[in-house]
Design a protein around this motif. Structure first.
Motif, PDB file in Angstrom:
ATOM      1  N   TYR A   1      -0.145   9.966  -3.285  1.00  0.00           N
ATOM      2  CA  TYR A   1      -0.938  11.192  -3.433  1.00  0.00           C
ATOM      3  C   TYR A   1      -1.190  11.802  -2.052  1.00  0.00           C
ATOM      4  O   TYR A   1      -1.016  13.009  -1.842  1.00  0.00           O
ATOM      5  N   PHE A   2      -1.585  10.976  -1.109  1.00  0.00           N
ATOM      6  CA  PHE A   2      -1.862  11.430   0.259  1.00  0.00           C
ATOM      7  C   PHE A   2      -0.605  12.002   0.908  1.00  0.00           C
ATOM      8  O   PHE A   2      -0.650  13.057   1.557  1.00  0.00           O
ATOM      9  N   MET A   3       0.531  11.330   0.747  1.00  0.00           N
ATOM     10  CA  MET A   3       1.783  11.816   1.335  1.00  0.00           C
ATOM     11  C   MET A   3       2.178  13.165   0.738  1.00  0.00           C
ATOM     12  O   MET A   3       2.657  14.057   1.452  1.00  0.00           O
ATOM     13  N   SER A   4       1.961  13.335  -0.562  1.00  0.00           N
ATOM     14  CA  SER A   4       2.272  14.605  -1.221  1.00  0.00           C
ATOM     15  C   SER A   4       1.427  15.730  -0.642  1.00  0.00           C
ATOM     16  O   SER A   4       1.927  16.835  -0.396  1.00  0.00           O
ATOM     17  N   CYS A   5       0.153  15.461  -0.419  1.00  0.00           N
ATOM     18  CA  CYS A   5      -0.760  16.467   0.130  1.00  0.00           C
ATOM     19  C   CYS A   5      -0.341  16.878   1.540  1.00  0.00           C
ATOM     20  O   CYS A   5      -0.389  18.070   1.888  1.00  0.00           O
ATOM     21  N   CYS A   6       0.066  15.921   2.352  1.00  0.00           N
ATOM     22  CA  CYS A   6       0.497  16.221   3.722  1.00  0.00           C
ATOM     23  C   CYS A   6       1.726  17.125   3.717  1.00  0.00           C
ATOM     24  O   CYS A   6       1.778  18.141   4.430  1.00  0.00           O
TER      25      CYS A   6
ATOM     26  N   MET B   1       2.979  15.296  -8.177  1.00  0.00           N
ATOM     27  CA  MET B   1       3.939  14.314  -7.668  1.00  0.00           C
ATOM     28  C   MET B   1       3.581  12.900  -8.140  1.00  0.00           C
ATOM     29  O   MET B   1       4.457  12.138  -8.573  1.00  0.00           O
ATOM     30  N   SER B   2       2.306  12.570  -8.055  1.00  0.00           N
ATOM     31  CA  SER B   2       1.873  11.227  -8.453  1.00  0.00           C
ATOM     32  C   SER B   2       2.015  11.023  -9.963  1.00  0.00           C
ATOM     33  O   SER B   2       2.462   9.957 -10.412  1.00  0.00           O
ATOM     34  N   PHE B   3       1.657  12.052 -10.747  1.00  0.00           N
ATOM     35  CA  PHE B   3       1.793  11.949 -12.203  1.00  0.00           C
ATOM     36  C   PHE B   3       3.259  11.799 -12.605  1.00  0.00           C
ATOM     37  O   PHE B   3       3.583  11.022 -13.508  1.00  0.00           O
ATOM     38  N   TYR B   4       4.148  12.578 -11.942  1.00  0.00           N
ATOM     39  CA  TYR B   4       5.565  12.534 -12.295  1.00  0.00           C
ATOM     40  C   TYR B   4       6.140  11.137 -12.057  1.00  0.00           C
ATOM     41  O   TYR B   4       6.857  10.592 -12.911  1.00  0.00           O
TER      42      TYR B   4
ATOM     43  N   GLY C   1       0.799  -1.206   0.000  1.00  0.00           N
ATOM     44  CA  GLY C   1       0.000   0.000   0.000  1.00  0.00           C
ATOM     45  C   GLY C   1       0.835   1.260   0.000  1.00  0.00           C
ATOM     46  O   GLY C   1       0.418   2.287  -0.534  1.00  0.00           O
ATOM     47  N   SER C   2       2.041   1.218   0.596  1.00  0.00           N
ATOM     48  CA  SER C   2       2.884   2.400   0.689  1.00  0.00           C
ATOM     49  C   SER C   2       3.423   2.847  -0.664  1.00  0.00           C
ATOM     50  O   SER C   2       3.895   3.972  -0.798  1.00  0.00           O
ATOM     51  N   GLU C   3       3.352   1.976  -1.668  1.00  0.00           N
ATOM     52  CA  GLU C   3       3.826   2.334  -2.999  1.00  0.00           C
ATOM     53  C   GLU C   3       2.682   2.592  -3.977  1.00  0.00           C
ATOM     54  O   GLU C   3       2.913   2.807  -5.165  1.00  0.00           O
TER      55      GLU C   3
ATOM     56  N   VAL D   1      -5.115  19.258  -4.600  1.00  0.00           N
ATOM     57  CA  VAL D   1      -5.271  18.830  -5.990  1.00  0.00           C
ATOM     58  C   VAL D   1      -3.937  18.891  -6.721  1.00  0.00           C
ATOM     59  O   VAL D   1      -3.479  17.900  -7.307  1.00  0.00           O
ATOM     60  N   TYR D   2      -3.294  20.058  -6.667  1.00  0.00           N
ATOM     61  CA  TYR D   2      -2.100  20.323  -7.473  1.00  0.00           C
ATOM     62  C   TYR D   2      -0.902  19.464  -7.078  1.00  0.00           C
ATOM     63  O   TYR D   2      -0.350  18.728  -7.913  1.00  0.00           O
ATOM     64  N   SER D   3      -0.485  19.535  -5.824  1.00  0.00           N
ATOM     65  CA  SER D   3       0.720  18.792  -5.415  1.00  0.00           C
ATOM     66  C   SER D   3       0.488  17.290  -5.433  1.00  0.00           C
ATOM     67  O   SER D   3       1.374  16.516  -5.802  1.00  0.00           O
ATOM     68  N   GLY D   4      -0.718  16.884  -5.031  1.00  0.00           N
ATOM     69  CA  GLY D   4      -1.018  15.459  -5.088  1.00  0.00           C
ATOM     70  C   GLY D   4      -0.921  14.921  -6.500  1.00  0.00           C
ATOM     71  O   GLY D   4      -0.331  13.858  -6.738  1.00  0.00           O
ATOM     72  N   CYS D   5      -1.468  15.683  -7.459  1.00  0.00           N
ATOM     73  CA  CYS D   5      -1.437  15.235  -8.861  1.00  0.00           C
ATOM     74  C   CYS D   5      -0.041  15.331  -9.458  1.00  0.00           C
ATOM     75  O   CYS D   5       0.409  14.399 -10.130  1.00  0.00           O
TER      76      CYS D   5
END
Length: 321
Positions: A31-36, A105-108, A23-25, A99-103
């Motif tokens: 996405y959640f970690m990026s938002c935090c 980081m996850s997209f990259y 789950g950590s990967e 929205v922005y940082s979560g997306c």
């Protein structure tokens, strides 16, 4: 010796494969970690963003420049409007980063690890990192553009009140409904073109530079994957991001701040028109209005974000970025 190295490599590969299934990967956990991490960084450095926005807006339309310099602007806001006003608009700013940082980081990481792929030695080619940064930043900002518009309008309310101008928005919800009333749902994406252009350039500087600098430090120096390496890489990414993103940021801010009547801007008809009028009326140097606070904000924001993000990943058991 070769057998030992091969065994270690195989074990590392097995661990990585196991990690990918955990789950950590997962996309949503990252996405959640990026938002935090982004929320922490935004709250800490938000006064610098407000200062930057005020500096970029002053002087447009022939208005008298009220503040001079980054420190003078911040002190002026605190004295005239109250210290708490330095965080005016922080709520939509946090919504934006959810929205922005979560997306971005996850997209990259999705582009890096699954679409373009790493080199056999585990490194990521610069041209791939550049494409990943541009695409991830552009897509994420397009999705987050409405929250950015609301944030910019709220940031300017304190200045408008002092100038005796009528109140445009009272809170995030009022700003949202006002924008929809004036321009419909598509009005929420007002100024999205310069917004997306800026985000693409900023993430070219941030994600690409951080990823490249970090792996160069790890491969070319004796430094390990720790906060020292993260600090050095984030310092590089903050500077490059500010240099690439400031002109687009000035255009974006002015496009979003102008008053609209029946969907038509009263100062600029397009981002290109804004660029031409700004350079013609105020000179090319105006495109770097607010560069110091942008850099002064991007540096601590980048530092706070990347250190928090890497530590959150470490604590949660996810692999290093």
């Amino acid at each position: 010796m070769e057998m030992t190295l091969e065994t270690d490599d195989a074990e590392d590969a097995d661990e990585a494969a196991a990690g990918d299934d955990s789950g950590s990967e997962s996309f949503f956990f990252k996405y959640f970690m990026s938002c935090c991490a982004a929320t922490i960084a935004e709250i800490v450095t938000y006064p610098l963003d407000l200062t930057k926005t005020r500096l970029q807006i002053q002087g447009e339309g022939g208005s008298h420049a009220h503040y001079r310099g980054m420190l003078g602007t911040a002190v002026g806001i605190a004295k005239e409007e109250g210290v708490q006003r330095l965080w005016q608009g922080v709520t939509p700013a946090i919504y934006r980063h959810i929205v922005y940082s979560g997306c971005r980081m996850s997209f990259y990481e999705l582009i890096r690890n699954q679409l373009l792929g790493r080199n056999p030695d585990g490194t990521f080619a610069f041209w791939k990192a550049a494409i990943g940064g541009l695409v991830a930043g552009a897509l994420a900002q397009f999705l987050a553009s409405p929250t950015d518009l609301i944030k910019v309008q709220m940031q300017m309310e304190g200045r408008r009140r002092l100038e005796g101008k009528p109140v445009r928005v009272r809170n995030s919800w009022h700003a949202f409904t006002t924008i929809v009333h004036e321009g419909g749902v598509k009005g929420l994406w007002r100024g999205w073109v310069p917004n997306v252009q800026r985000a693409a350039l900023v993430n070219l500087g941030d994600l690409t530079t951080y990823d490249t600098a970090k792996h160069l430090i790890l491969t070319k120096t004796p430094l390990k994957d720790n906060p020292v390496t993260h600090t050095l890489a984030s310092a590089c990414s903050g500077l490059v991001s500010a240099i690439l993103g400031t002109p687009a940021d000035v255009v974006k801010t002015r496009m979003m701040n102008q008053h609209y009547v029946k969907g038509r801007g009263q100062l600029y008809s397009s981002s290109f028109d804004c660029l031409l009028k700004t350079t013609r009326n105020e000179g090319v140097i105006a495109l770097y209005k607010g560069f110091l606070p942008i850099w002064a904000r991007m540096a601590p924001w980048s530092l706070t974000f990347w250190i928090c993000y890497e530590q959150i990943r470490r604590i949660s058991g996810a692999s290093s970025f």
